[in-house]
Every structure is written in C-alpha cells, then in structure tokens.
Write a protein that holds these residues in place. Structure first.
Motif, PDB file in Angstrom:
ATOM      1  N   MET A   1       0.830  -1.183   0.000  1.00  6.87           N
ATOM      2  CA  MET A   1       0.000   0.000   0.000  1.00  6.87           C
ATOM      3  C   MET A   1       0.870   1.240   0.000  1.00  6.87           C
ATOM      4  SD  MET A   1      -2.923   1.109   2.736  1.00  6.87           S
ATOM      5  CE  MET A   1      -2.009   2.017   3.963  1.00  6.87           C
ATOM      6  N   ASP A   2       0.500   2.204  -0.828  1.00  7.17           N
ATOM      7  CA  ASP A   2       1.225   3.457  -0.908  1.00  7.17           C
ATOM      8  C   ASP A   2       0.698   4.398   0.168  1.00  7.17           C
ATOM      9  OD1 ASP A   2       2.664   5.681  -1.621  1.00  7.17           O
ATOM     10  OD2 ASP A   2       1.591   6.035  -3.490  1.00  7.17           O
ATOM     11  N   ASP A   3       1.538   4.709   1.138  1.00  7.59           N
ATOM     12  CA  ASP A   3       1.110   5.572   2.234  1.00  7.59           C
ATOM     13  C   ASP A   3       1.312   7.050   1.938  1.00  7.59           C
ATOM     14  OD1 ASP A   3       0.199   3.537   3.792  1.00  7.59           O
ATOM     15  OD2 ASP A   3       2.000   3.405   5.029  1.00  7.59           O
ATOM     16  N   SER A   4       1.798   7.396   0.741  1.00  2.21           N
ATOM     17  CA  SER A   4       1.971   8.803   0.427  1.00  2.21           C
ATOM     18  C   SER A   4       0.608   9.424   0.146  1.00  2.21           C
ATOM     19  CB  SER A   4       2.910   8.977  -0.762  1.00  2.21           C
ATOM     20  OG  SER A   4       2.343   8.422  -1.923  1.00  2.21           O
ATOM     21  N   PHE A   5       0.428  10.619   0.606  1.00  3.65           N
ATOM     22  CA  PHE A   5      -0.812  11.345   0.404  1.00  3.65           C
ATOM     23  C   PHE A   5      -0.453  12.817   0.420  1.00  3.65           C
ATOM     24  CE2 PHE A   5      -4.526  13.623   2.047  1.00  3.65           C
ATOM     25  CZ  PHE A   5      -5.472  13.221   1.131  1.00  3.65           C
ATOM     26  N   CYS A   6      -1.076  13.575  -0.463  1.00  2.79           N
ATOM     27  CA  CYS A   6      -0.779  14.993  -0.557  1.00  2.79           C
ATOM     28  C   CYS A   6      -2.073  15.763  -0.779  1.00  2.79           C
ATOM     29  CB  CYS A   6       0.194  15.231  -1.706  1.00  2.79           C
ATOM     30  SG  CYS A   6       0.772  16.924  -1.811  1.00  2.79           S
ATOM     31  N   PHE A   7      -2.179  16.923  -0.205  1.00  8.08           N
ATOM     32  CA  PHE A   7      -3.362  17.756  -0.364  1.00  8.08           C
ATOM     33  C   PHE A   7      -3.433  18.403  -1.734  1.00  8.08           C
ATOM     34  CE2 PHE A   7      -4.028  16.789   3.813  1.00  8.08           C
ATOM     35  CZ  PHE A   7      -4.814  17.652   4.558  1.00  8.08           C
ATOM     36  N   ASP A   8      -2.307  18.468  -2.434  1.00  8.54           N
ATOM     37  CA  ASP A   8      -2.283  19.087  -3.752  1.00  8.54           C
ATOM     38  C   ASP A   8      -3.270  18.375  -4.668  1.00  8.54           C
ATOM     39  OD1 ASP A   8      -0.223  20.400  -2.540  1.00  8.54           O
ATOM     40  OD2 ASP A   8       1.347  19.605  -3.831  1.00  8.54           O
ATOM     41  N   GLY A   9      -4.085  19.147  -5.345  1.00  5.99           N
ATOM     42  CA  GLY A   9      -5.037  18.576  -6.277  1.00  5.99           C
ATOM     43  C   GLY A   9      -6.397  18.246  -5.677  1.00  5.99           C
ATOM     44  N   LEU A  10      -6.545  18.378  -4.361  1.00  2.56           N
ATOM     45  CA  LEU A  10      -7.852  18.132  -3.741  1.00  2.56           C
ATOM     46  C   LEU A  10      -8.757  19.344  -3.935  1.00  2.56           C
ATOM     47  CD1 LEU A  10      -6.859  16.554  -0.300  1.00  2.56           C
ATOM     48  CD2 LEU A  10      -7.645  15.368  -2.353  1.00  2.56           C
ATOM     49  N   ALA A  11     -10.044  19.104  -3.943  1.00  2.81           N
ATOM     50  CA  ALA A  11     -11.013  20.193  -4.001  1.00  2.81           C
ATOM     51  C   ALA A  11     -11.010  20.935  -2.663  1.00  2.81           C
ATOM     52  CB  ALA A  11     -12.402  19.638  -4.290  1.00  2.81           C
ATOM     53  N   ALA A  12     -11.438  22.174  -2.699  1.00  7.05           N
ATOM     54  CA  ALA A  12     -11.450  23.004  -1.489  1.00  7.05           C
ATOM     55  C   ALA A  12     -12.245  22.355  -0.367  1.00  7.05           C
ATOM     56  CB  ALA A  12     -12.006  24.391  -1.802  1.00  7.05           C
ATOM     57  N   HIS A  13     -13.393  21.764  -0.685  1.00 10.76           N
ATOM     58  CA  HIS A  13     -14.204  21.153   0.372  1.00 10.76           C
ATOM     59  C   HIS A  13     -13.528  19.918   0.969  1.00 10.76           C
ATOM     60  CE1 HIS A  13     -15.547  18.634  -3.034  1.00 10.76           C
ATOM     61  NE2 HIS A  13     -15.822  17.735  -2.118  1.00 10.76           N
ATOM     62  N   GLU A  14     -12.711  19.223   0.181  1.00 11.39           N
ATOM     63  CA  GLU A  14     -11.973  18.063   0.703  1.00 11.39           C
ATOM     64  C   GLU A  14     -10.864  18.513   1.656  1.00 11.39           C
ATOM     65  OE1 GLU A  14     -12.303  14.897  -2.934  1.00 11.39           O
ATOM     66  OE2 GLU A  14     -11.011  16.636  -3.237  1.00 11.39           O
ATOM     67  N   ILE A  15     -10.165  19.566   1.274  1.00  9.66           N
ATOM     68  CA  ILE A  15      -9.119  20.111   2.142  1.00  9.66           C
ATOM     69  C   ILE A  15      -9.745  20.612   3.438  1.00  9.66           C
ATOM     70  CG2 ILE A  15      -7.387  21.936   2.411  1.00  9.66           C
ATOM     71  CD1 ILE A  15      -6.948  21.763  -0.640  1.00  9.66           C
ATOM     72  N   ASP A  16     -10.849  21.327   3.306  1.00  7.78           N
ATOM     73  CA  ASP A  16     -11.538  21.851   4.485  1.00  7.78           C
ATOM     74  C   ASP A  16     -11.928  20.717   5.426  1.00  7.78           C
ATOM     75  OD1 ASP A  16     -12.750  23.955   6.045  1.00  7.78           O
ATOM     76  OD2 ASP A  16     -14.683  23.289   5.273  1.00  7.78           O
ATOM     77  N   TRP A  17     -12.501  19.653   4.885  1.00  5.67           N
ATOM     78  CA  TRP A  17     -12.909  18.514   5.707  1.00  5.67           C
ATOM     79  C   TRP A  17     -11.705  17.889   6.419  1.00  5.67           C
ATOM     80  CZ3 TRP A  17     -11.811  13.385   6.228  1.00  5.67           C
ATOM     81  CH2 TRP A  17     -12.669  12.658   7.030  1.00  5.67           C
ATOM     82  N   LEU A  18     -10.606  17.720   5.694  1.00  2.80           N
ATOM     83  CA  LEU A  18      -9.421  17.114   6.299  1.00  2.80           C
ATOM     84  C   LEU A  18      -8.810  18.004   7.378  1.00  2.80           C
ATOM     85  CD1 LEU A  18      -7.864  15.539   3.105  1.00  2.80           C
ATOM     86  CD2 LEU A  18      -8.632  14.294   5.134  1.00  2.80           C
TER      87      LEU A  18
END
Length: 61
Positions: A1-18
C-alpha cells in the motif's frame, strides 16, 4: 500500500474537511500530509484563506 498522500489537487471542500477532522480519526499518513500542508502554506489561518479562495475559483470553473 502506498502511504503517500498529498493535499495538492484536492477540491477546497476536501481540504476543508481534512483540516477540520480530528487528527486521531485520520490515518497516520493523512495526518502527516495535513501537517506538511499547514507548514507549506504557513499555518491554519492561511489554509482557511486558501480554502476560501479555492472555493471561489471552483465556482467559476
């Protein structure tokens, strides 16, 4: 499993939720990505401003 995750490219509402999520409810790699995002953007206040800006841009897209 790839544990890398980045906020780049997420929608504003997804970033807000996170950003609003309780860190203990997030997988470790999401929590690390959140801290990295906050560091890169200059803190929570700047993140909120960026979310507002991105949300406004998404309306026009």
């Amino acid at each position: 499993m790839d544990d890398s995750f980045c906020f780049d490219g997420l929608a504003a509402h997804e970033i807000d939720w996170l950003l609003r999520a309780d860190e203990s409810d997030l997988p470790e790699h999401y929590a690390i990505a959140r801290e990295n995002f906050l560091w890169r953007i200059g803190g929570l206040e700047n993140a909120r401003l960026a979310i507002q800006f991105l949300g406004e841009m998404e309306v026009f897209a």
